[in-house]
Design a protein around this motif. Structure first.
Motif, PDB file in Angstrom:
ATOM      1  N   LYS A   1       0.950  -1.308  -0.022  1.00 47.10           N
ATOM      2  CA  LYS A   1       0.026   0.073  -0.007  1.00 47.10           C
ATOM      3  C   LYS A   1       0.867   1.246  -0.133  1.00 47.10           C
ATOM      4  N   ASP A   2       2.064   1.154  -1.053  1.00 51.21           N
ATOM      5  CA  ASP A   2       2.729   2.361  -0.855  1.00 51.21           C
ATOM      6  C   ASP A   2       3.194   2.839  -2.322  1.00 51.21           C
ATOM      7  N   PRO A   3       2.028   3.115  -3.049  1.00 49.61           N
ATOM      8  CA  PRO A   3       2.355   3.745  -4.215  1.00 49.61           C
ATOM      9  C   PRO A   3       3.125   4.894  -4.283  1.00 49.61           C
ATOM     10  N   SER A   4       4.000   5.138  -5.276  1.00 50.82           N
ATOM     11  CA  SER A   4       4.833   6.361  -5.059  1.00 50.82           C
ATOM     12  C   SER A   4       5.350   6.749  -6.967  1.00 50.82           C
ATOM     13  N   VAL A   5       5.497   8.044  -6.930  1.00 53.22           N
ATOM     14  CA  VAL A   5       5.338   8.672  -8.218  1.00 53.22           C
ATOM     15  C   VAL A   5       6.961   9.605  -8.427  1.00 53.22           C
ATOM     16  N   LEU A   6       7.785   9.386  -9.420  1.00 53.62           N
ATOM     17  CA  LEU A   6       8.726   9.952  -9.484  1.00 53.62           C
ATOM     18  C   LEU A   6       8.659  11.112 -10.814  1.00 53.62           C
ATOM     19  N   ARG A   7       8.958  12.258 -10.192  1.00 54.94           N
ATOM     20  CA  ARG A   7       8.849  13.420 -11.480  1.00 54.94           C
ATOM     21  C   ARG A   7      10.381  13.363 -12.235  1.00 54.94           C
ATOM     22  N   VAL A   8      10.499  12.998 -13.379  1.00 52.90           N
ATOM     23  CA  VAL A   8      11.608  12.902 -13.977  1.00 52.90           C
ATOM     24  C   VAL A   8      11.554  13.941 -15.176  1.00 52.90           C
ATOM     25  N   GLU A   9      12.979  14.726 -15.289  1.00 57.78           N
ATOM     26  CA  GLU A   9      13.209  15.524 -16.431  1.00 57.78           C
ATOM     27  C   GLU A   9      14.266  15.014 -17.261  1.00 57.78           C
ATOM     28  N   ILE A  10      13.707  14.856 -18.406  1.00 61.14           N
ATOM     29  CA  ILE A  10      14.516  13.963 -19.386  1.00 61.14           C
ATOM     30  C   ILE A  10      14.971  15.072 -20.542  1.00 61.14           C
TER      31      ILE A  10
END
Length: 180
Positions: free
Chosen positions: A62-71
């Motif tokens: 129960k630990d969803p996580s999202v990374l914001r990535v600059e490409i």
């Protein structure tokens, strides 16, 4: 250079490891719809969060996580098929005509892996023509589709499959489940 703000859905432990190492790790033998590499949702926090929620629940976490990535990637290193009338779609169709008969003969109709034939074709194009990323419209199952075990073929996002980490310029862990 092309710049993208993209989002990667995962669990919180993986997000911390990726954030600390500044490195995405993927299985070289796993072929997804856009080929082999790390997958990102182009400018869609919502899709990344939905994906993270799905994969963590599937593993009883129960630990969803999202990374914001600059490409940042040179334009000539990304195979972009988001223009249905563009040169790259024509190139994809050329390779499909070249590869499909042999693949079907070799594998029957059972192309293994979640990426099926598209992923194999994208990998061939990237290997042969030296692309380091694929960008395309895709369909990611929504919660209601998963719940009722149905799907549509309507694209609902743009995904980027990145084959090399050197184009990742910045990574941040996003907080909460807000839609950015």
């Amino acid at each position: 250079m092309k710049e993208y703000i993209a989002y990667h859905g995962t669990n919180s432990s993986n997000a911390r490891k990726i954030n600390d190492s500044k490195c995405f790790v993927y299985k070289k033998d796993r072929v997804g719809y856009l080929g082999t590499g790390s997958y990102f949702f182009d400018e869609s926090y919502k899709r990344a969060f939905d994906w993270a929620k799905y994969i963590t629940e599937r593993k009883r976490r129960k630990d969803p996580s999202v990374l914001r990535v600059e490409i940042m990637i040179p334009e000539d290193k990304i195979f972009d098929t988001t223009d249905p009338n563009g040169e790259n779609v024509q190139k994809f169709e050329f390779w499909e005509e070249e590869l499909l008969p042999g693949l079907l003969k070799e594998n029957g109709l059972n192309i293994k892996g979640p990426g099926g034939i598209e992923g194999v074709i994208y990998n061939t194009i990237c290997d042969f023509e030296k692309y380091d990323a694929v960008r395309a419209y895709t369909h990611t199952y929504t919660g209601i589709e998963r719940k009722h075990q149905v799907s549509t073929r309507i694209p609902n996002t743009i995904e980027i499959c990145l084959r090399k980490n050197k184009y990742v310029k910045k990574i941040n862990i996003e907080k909460g489940d807000q839609i950015v």
